[in-house]
Design a protein around this motif. Sequence first.
Motif, PDB file in Angstrom:
ATOM      1  N   GLU A 254       4.974   5.899   2.267  1.00 24.48           N
ATOM      2  CA  GLU A 254       4.989   7.071   3.140  1.00 24.48           C
ATOM      3  C   GLU A 254       5.856   6.417   4.911  1.00 24.48           C
ATOM      4  OE1 GLU A 254       0.848   8.002   3.974  1.00 24.48           O
ATOM      5  OE2 GLU A 254       0.725   7.933   1.649  1.00 24.48           O
TER       6      GLU A 254
ATOM      7  N   ARG B  95       4.948  11.027  -7.238  1.00 24.52           N
ATOM      8  CA  ARG B  95       4.206  11.865  -7.131  1.00 24.52           C
ATOM      9  C   ARG B  95       4.900  12.472  -5.939  1.00 24.52           C
ATOM     10  NH1 ARG B  95      -2.384  11.552  -9.661  1.00 24.52           N
ATOM     11  NH2 ARG B  95      -1.835  10.063 -10.996  1.00 24.52           N
TER      12      ARG B  95
ATOM     13  N   ALA C  72       0.801   0.500 -14.516  1.00 23.63           N
ATOM     14  CA  ALA C  72       0.960   1.663 -12.752  1.00 23.63           C
ATOM     15  C   ALA C  72       1.275   1.777 -12.950  1.00 23.63           C
ATOM     16  CB  ALA C  72       0.167   0.731 -11.912  1.00 23.63           C
TER      17      ALA C  72
ATOM     18  N   SER D 264       0.928  -1.357   0.063  1.00 27.11           N
ATOM     19  CA  SER D 264       0.257   0.283   0.142  1.00 27.11           C
ATOM     20  C   SER D 264       1.267   1.307  -0.205  1.00 27.11           C
ATOM     21  CB  SER D 264      -0.608  -0.122   1.319  1.00 27.11           C
ATOM     22  OG  SER D 264      -0.279   0.589   2.358  1.00 27.11           O
ATOM     23  N   PRO D 265       0.087   2.356  -0.615  1.00 26.58           N
ATOM     24  CA  PRO D 265       1.090   3.292  -0.235  1.00 26.58           C
ATOM     25  C   PRO D 265       1.323   4.640   1.256  1.00 26.58           C
ATOM     26  CG  PRO D 265      -1.196   4.493  -1.180  1.00 26.58           C
ATOM     27  CD  PRO D 265      -1.443   3.038  -0.864  1.00 26.58           C
TER      28      PRO D 265
ATOM     29  N   GLU E 148       2.745   6.476 -14.043  1.00 26.50           N
ATOM     30  CA  GLU E 148       3.492   6.915 -13.215  1.00 26.50           C
ATOM     31  C   GLU E 148       5.209   7.663 -13.897  1.00 26.50           C
ATOM     32  OE1 GLU E 148       1.976   9.404 -11.165  1.00 26.50           O
ATOM     33  OE2 GLU E 148      -0.139   7.964 -11.547  1.00 26.50           O
TER      34      GLU E 148
ATOM     35  N   GLN F 101      -2.510   1.206  -8.667  1.00 27.21           N
ATOM     36  CA  GLN F 101      -2.765   2.661  -9.023  1.00 27.21           C
ATOM     37  C   GLN F 101      -1.964   3.151  -7.751  1.00 27.21           C
ATOM     38  OE1 GLN F 101      -6.323   1.772 -11.009  1.00 27.21           O
ATOM     39  NE2 GLN F 101      -5.977   2.753 -12.296  1.00 27.21           N
ATOM     40  N   LYS F 102      -2.497   3.254  -6.415  1.00 26.02           N
ATOM     41  CA  LYS F 102      -2.052   4.006  -5.641  1.00 26.02           C
ATOM     42  C   LYS F 102      -1.014   4.235  -5.234  1.00 26.02           C
ATOM     43  CE  LYS F 102      -6.938   3.992  -3.654  1.00 26.02           C
ATOM     44  NZ  LYS F 102      -8.025   3.678  -2.315  1.00 26.02           N
ATOM     45  N   ILE F 103      -0.447   2.785  -5.516  1.00 25.55           N
ATOM     46  CA  ILE F 103       1.625   2.513  -5.124  1.00 25.55           C
ATOM     47  C   ILE F 103       2.121   3.813  -5.869  1.00 25.55           C
ATOM     48  CG2 ILE F 103       2.996   0.896  -4.084  1.00 25.55           C
ATOM     49  CD1 ILE F 103       0.827  -1.351  -3.494  1.00 25.55           C
TER      50      ILE F 103
ATOM     51  N   ASN G 199      -4.221  -2.276  -4.986  1.00 23.50           N
ATOM     52  CA  ASN G 199      -3.596  -1.300  -4.591  1.00 23.50           C
ATOM     53  C   ASN G 199      -2.560  -0.122  -5.694  1.00 23.50           C
ATOM     54  OD1 ASN G 199      -5.725  -0.657  -2.262  1.00 23.50           O
ATOM     55  ND2 ASN G 199      -4.002  -2.164  -1.083  1.00 23.50           N
TER      56      ASN G 199
ATOM     57  N   ALA H  34       1.172   5.836  -8.126  1.00 20.56           N
ATOM     58  CA  ALA H  34       1.048   7.081  -7.786  1.00 20.56           C
ATOM     59  C   ALA H  34       1.835   8.026  -7.079  1.00 20.56           C
ATOM     60  CB  ALA H  34      -0.665   7.384  -7.311  1.00 20.56           C
ATOM     61  N   ALA H  35       2.413   7.146  -5.706  1.00 21.88           N
ATOM     62  CA  ALA H  35       3.048   7.445  -4.422  1.00 21.88           C
ATOM     63  C   ALA H  35       4.524   8.445  -5.254  1.00 21.88           C
ATOM     64  CB  ALA H  35       3.049   6.559  -3.412  1.00 21.88           C
TER      65      ALA H  35
END
Length: 294
Positions: A105, A143, A184, A100-101, A188, A136-138, A134, A140-141
């Motif tokens: 973090e 960014r 994905a 997960s993102p 990104e 796409q969210k990972i 997850n 996108a991290a």
Amino acid sequence: MSDLRLRRSVLYMPGSNPRALEKAKTLPADSLILDLEDAVGPEEKELAREQVCAAARSREYGDREIIIRVNAPQTPWGEADLRCAIEARPDAILMPKVSSPAVLESIADHLEALDAPPEIKIWAMIETPAAILNIQKIAAARRDPRTRLTCFVLGTNDLAKDTWAQLVPGRVPMLPWIMFTLAAARAEGLTILDGVWNDIGDVEGCRAECRQSRDLGFDGKTLIHPNQLEPANTSFAPTEEEVRRARLVIDAFDQPENAKRGAIKVEGRMYERQHISMAKRAVVWSEAIAARGH
């Protein structure tokens, strides 16, 4: 594309084996993952950490990219691994089990707390069903510059373990996950590396999977044995014919009479302007390989 970094062959080296770490200095690998995780047994973790960090600090690996794969922070070795890896200053740190993102973090917080040099990047192992769901969210991290995320590494063995999918030639059971993860990554701007070929005695099987990896769109393949380097290096290199045709396409669009055309014919095949960037990528890729010498 002028700053292209070759990652055709990315070889795992067990951190507990000093002979392997020494041999890696002479191998034709684009990148080396000095491993503290799966390739090292619990009783060897601390020794491996010392050896890997000393190897990375030595700067004796020439132009090979150096990555340290650490144990996850929640394990008994994770915190010490991360601290030692930061002090060794590899090109990147490979984090396992990024599902997960939030994991990225948390790693970002650790890097800041440990005052990690900004040039150390983070690579993420994508190796759990949760990571696929997850993805796409990972991706996108990336960014958020705090995460330092630059690369996905597919962990097909762990995916097979957790899903019961079979690792069969052609990998049909996994293709939907593979392509979803690759899309994905590309969305990104991430590098993405394929998982390993397990049968070190089957070099031609490795070659076939390397070719599949290239056809699918991967930047390169992770490897577990030096005899897999040649199949990876050659499979991810554009052929002479591909480079020849790429140069023809570039030259054809550069002609004054084609300046305003959206599509032209070269040797009986139609090319649109979008093919120019693809052709330039093939040429730059071939030049980078020639400069590397293998």
